[in-house]
Enzyme design. Structure first.
Site, PDB file in Angstrom:
ATOM      1  N   TYR A  66      49.565  26.887  70.181  1.00  0.00           N
ATOM      2  CA  TYR A  66      48.497  26.171  70.388  1.00  0.00           C
ATOM      3  C   TYR A  66      48.399  24.760  70.216  1.00  0.00           C
ATOM      4  CZ  TYR A  66      46.558  30.025  72.930  1.00  0.00           C
ATOM      5  OH  TYR A  66      46.407  31.616  73.333  1.00  0.00           O
ATOM      6  N   ARG A  69      50.753  23.337  72.836  1.00  0.00           N
ATOM      7  CA  ARG A  69      50.064  22.888  74.149  1.00  0.00           C
ATOM      8  C   ARG A  69      48.707  22.478  73.847  1.00  0.00           C
ATOM      9  NH1 ARG A  69      48.406  28.390  76.350  1.00  0.00           N
ATOM     10  NH2 ARG A  69      48.548  28.282  78.283  1.00  0.00           N
ATOM     11  N   HIS A 118      38.751  31.361  80.919  1.00  0.00           N
ATOM     12  CA  HIS A 118      40.036  32.023  80.249  1.00  0.00           C
ATOM     13  C   HIS A 118      39.242  30.907  78.914  1.00  0.00           C
ATOM     14  CE1 HIS A 118      42.766  34.535  83.118  1.00  0.00           C
ATOM     15  NE2 HIS A 118      42.087  34.970  82.536  1.00  0.00           N
ATOM     16  N   CYS A 146      36.386  26.819  58.334  1.00  0.00           N
ATOM     17  CA  CYS A 146      35.273  27.108  58.108  1.00  0.00           C
ATOM     18  C   CYS A 146      34.872  27.283  56.472  1.00  0.00           C
ATOM     19  CB  CYS A 146      34.916  28.248  59.216  1.00  0.00           C
ATOM     20  SG  CYS A 146      32.399  27.663  59.255  1.00  0.00           S
ATOM     21  N   CYS A 148      32.610  28.727  56.007  1.00  0.00           N
ATOM     22  CA  CYS A 148      32.301  29.652  55.243  1.00  0.00           C
ATOM     23  C   CYS A 148      33.221  30.127  54.525  1.00  0.00           C
ATOM     24  CB  CYS A 148      31.682  30.539  56.196  1.00  0.00           C
ATOM     25  SG  CYS A 148      32.525  31.303  57.760  1.00  0.00           S
ATOM     26  N   ASN A 211      50.479  28.583  97.472  1.00  0.00           N
ATOM     27  CA  ASN A 211      51.084  28.772  96.579  1.00  0.00           C
ATOM     28  C   ASN A 211      52.365  28.415  96.377  1.00  0.00           C
ATOM     29  OD1 ASN A 211      52.908  30.104  94.448  1.00  0.00           O
ATOM     30  ND2 ASN A 211      50.897  31.129  94.089  1.00  0.00           N
TER      31      ASN A 211
HETATM   32  N1  APR Z   1      51.247  24.265  93.622  1.00  0.00           N
HETATM   33  C1  APR Z   1      50.900  25.497  94.256  1.00  0.00           C
HETATM   34  N2  APR Z   1      50.937  26.286  93.142  1.00  0.00           N
HETATM   35  C2  APR Z   1      52.288  26.507  92.259  1.00  0.00           C
HETATM   36  C3  APR Z   1      53.105  25.576  92.100  1.00  0.00           C
HETATM   37  C4  APR Z   1      52.203  24.211  92.779  1.00  0.00           C
HETATM   38  N3  APR Z   1      53.258  23.040  91.621  1.00  0.00           N
HETATM   39  N4  APR Z   1      53.734  26.030  91.172  1.00  0.00           N
HETATM   40  C5  APR Z   1      53.549  27.381  90.521  1.00  0.00           C
HETATM   41  N5  APR Z   1      52.389  28.087  91.662  1.00  0.00           N
HETATM   42  C6  APR Z   1      52.444  29.363  91.444  1.00  0.00           C
HETATM   43  C7  APR Z   1      53.357  29.777  90.928  1.00  0.00           C
HETATM   44  O1  APR Z   1      54.207  30.196  92.240  1.00  0.00           O
HETATM   45  C8  APR Z   1      52.762  31.350  90.337  1.00  0.00           C
HETATM   46  O2  APR Z   1      52.061  31.550  91.808  1.00  0.00           O
HETATM   47  O3  APR Z   1      51.523  29.312  90.402  1.00  0.00           O
HETATM   48  C9  APR Z   1      51.315  30.422  90.352  1.00  0.00           C
HETATM   49  C10 APR Z   1      51.102  30.553  88.162  1.00  0.00           C
HETATM   50  O4  APR Z   1      51.006  31.385  88.323  1.00  0.00           O
HETATM   51  P1  APR Z   1      51.184  32.618  86.752  1.00  0.00           P
HETATM   52  O5  APR Z   1      52.194  31.702  86.067  1.00  0.00           O
HETATM   53  O6  APR Z   1      51.155  33.749  86.843  1.00  0.00           O
HETATM   54  O7  APR Z   1      49.416  31.233  86.074  1.00  0.00           O
HETATM   55  P2  APR Z   1      47.758  32.430  86.779  1.00  0.00           P
HETATM   56  O8  APR Z   1      48.062  32.753  87.709  1.00  0.00           O
HETATM   57  O9  APR Z   1      47.073  30.943  86.283  1.00  0.00           O
HETATM   58  O10 APR Z   1      47.933  33.355  85.022  1.00  0.00           O
HETATM   59  C11 APR Z   1      47.083  34.062  85.073  1.00  0.00           C
HETATM   60  O11 APR Z   1      47.354  34.240  82.792  1.00  0.00           O
HETATM   61  O12 APR Z   1      48.842  34.486  80.900  1.00  0.00           O
HETATM   62  C12 APR Z   1      47.413  34.701  81.498  1.00  0.00           C
HETATM   63  O13 APR Z   1      45.435  33.403  80.546  1.00  0.00           O
HETATM   64  C13 APR Z   1      46.177  33.086  81.044  1.00  0.00           C
HETATM   65  O14 APR Z   1      45.266  32.003  82.407  1.00  0.00           O
HETATM   66  C14 APR Z   1      46.742  32.481  82.191  1.00  0.00           C
HETATM   67  C15 APR Z   1      46.712  33.779  83.709  1.00  0.00           C
END
Ligand code: APR
Length: 245
Positions: A66, A69, A118, A146, A148, A211
């Site tokens: 984390y 990230r 999330h 913490c 505690c 997407n």
């Molecule tokens: N513009 C539009 N879409 C995009 C772009 C972009 N520049 N780049 C990537 N994508 C799309 C990908 O094609 C994919 O469908 O974004 C999507 C990302 O999907 P994931 O990586 O699965 O992310 P997400 O859907 O947010 O995941 C949901 O999964 O791991 C858990 O908690 C985590 O919040 C997350 C949840």
């Protein structure tokens, strides 16, 4: 023009818009997505990094991930897609952001009504007494503790955990009441977050998807636009502004 005339006229006659966003909207800010070719989960295992048992087994490793990230996120900026959504608040009666992202970029872009399904990487809490720690944390041997004595964890919803009730309920209400529900940059495979798309549709919302590639909901959406959110959304703002001027 990316959007059909039907979609533009639907938007122009709408009052309440919900943007439902996933990791893809932050990809152009340099923040990796989870699935697909470049996805984090191709290299790392969510069961080792993104669940409570993994945290108890190896808190130092989870914290290392984390903090890594957080460093990427702190070095990133809201991109034109986040900024376009914030801009839309001037064009519509009510704009709500429902995000699966934990990166705080919608808030930094200026969006006002944001529900975080999330959690948020800037927040942390003690697993014992639930005291929140949102300032810089003191790490001793890799794990912040913490006062505690309890372990502090990121305020992020891990697999198998409940979503924050208020955030989900507010999101569900917004989904059911909106005229247009715009799904941006999500694979729409994680529940219960993805169920909001169906809630919106069942309550009469017009569903637009943005997407790079087709997803589980592409056939279900009223319009599915393939392309980069950072290009499509600013184009949408321009089109709406032109029509309104
Ligand atoms: N513009 C539009 N879409 C995009 C772009 C972009 N520049 N780049 C990537 N994508 C799309 C990908 O094609 C994919 O469908 O974004 C999507 C990302 O999907 P994931 O990586 O699965 O992310 P997400 O859907 O947010 O995941 C949901 O999964 O791991 C858990 O908690 C985590 O919040 C997350 C949840």
């Amino acid at each position: 023009m990316n959007f059909s005339t039907g979609t533009i006229s639907k938007l122009l006659s709408s009052k309440k818009i919900v943007f439902f966003t996933g990791a893809g909207i932050s990809a152009e800010s340099g923040i990796p997505v989870f699935r697909g070719k470049e996805g984090i989960w191709n290299k790392l295992k969510p069961e080792e990094l993104a669940n409570f048992d993994a945290f108890l087994r190896n808190p130092a490793m989870v914290w290392e991930w984390y903090e890594h990230r957080k460093k990427i996120i702190h070095e990133s900026e809201p991109n034109p897609a986040h900024l376009a959504i914030a801009e839309m608040e001037k064009l519509f009666y009510e704009v709500t952001v429902v995000t699966q992202n934990i990166d705080n970029l919608h808030r930094r872009a200026g969006s006002k009504t944001i529900y975080e399904l999330h959690g948020n990487i800037e927040r942390n809490y003690c697993i014992k007494c639930r005291t929140f720690y949102n300032e810089e944390l003191e790490f001793s041997c890799g794990v912040p503790k913490c006062k505690c004595g309890g372990l502090i964890r990121p305020d992020i919803v891990w697999f198998g955990e409940y979503l924050p009730e208020d955030q989900f309920n507010n999101s569900d209400e917004a989904a059911k009441e909106c005229d247009v529900f715009i799904v941006v940059g999500t694979s729409a495979v994680v529940y219960p977050a993805a169920s909001l798309i169906y809630s919106a549709k069942e309550n009469g919302a017009y569903i637009i998807e943005i997407n790079l590639e087709p997803t589980e909901i592409s056939s279900f959406a009223d319009e599915s636009i393939m392309g980069k959110a950072g290009e499509i959304l600013p184009g949408l703002v321009k089109e709406i502004e032109n029509k309104l001027s």
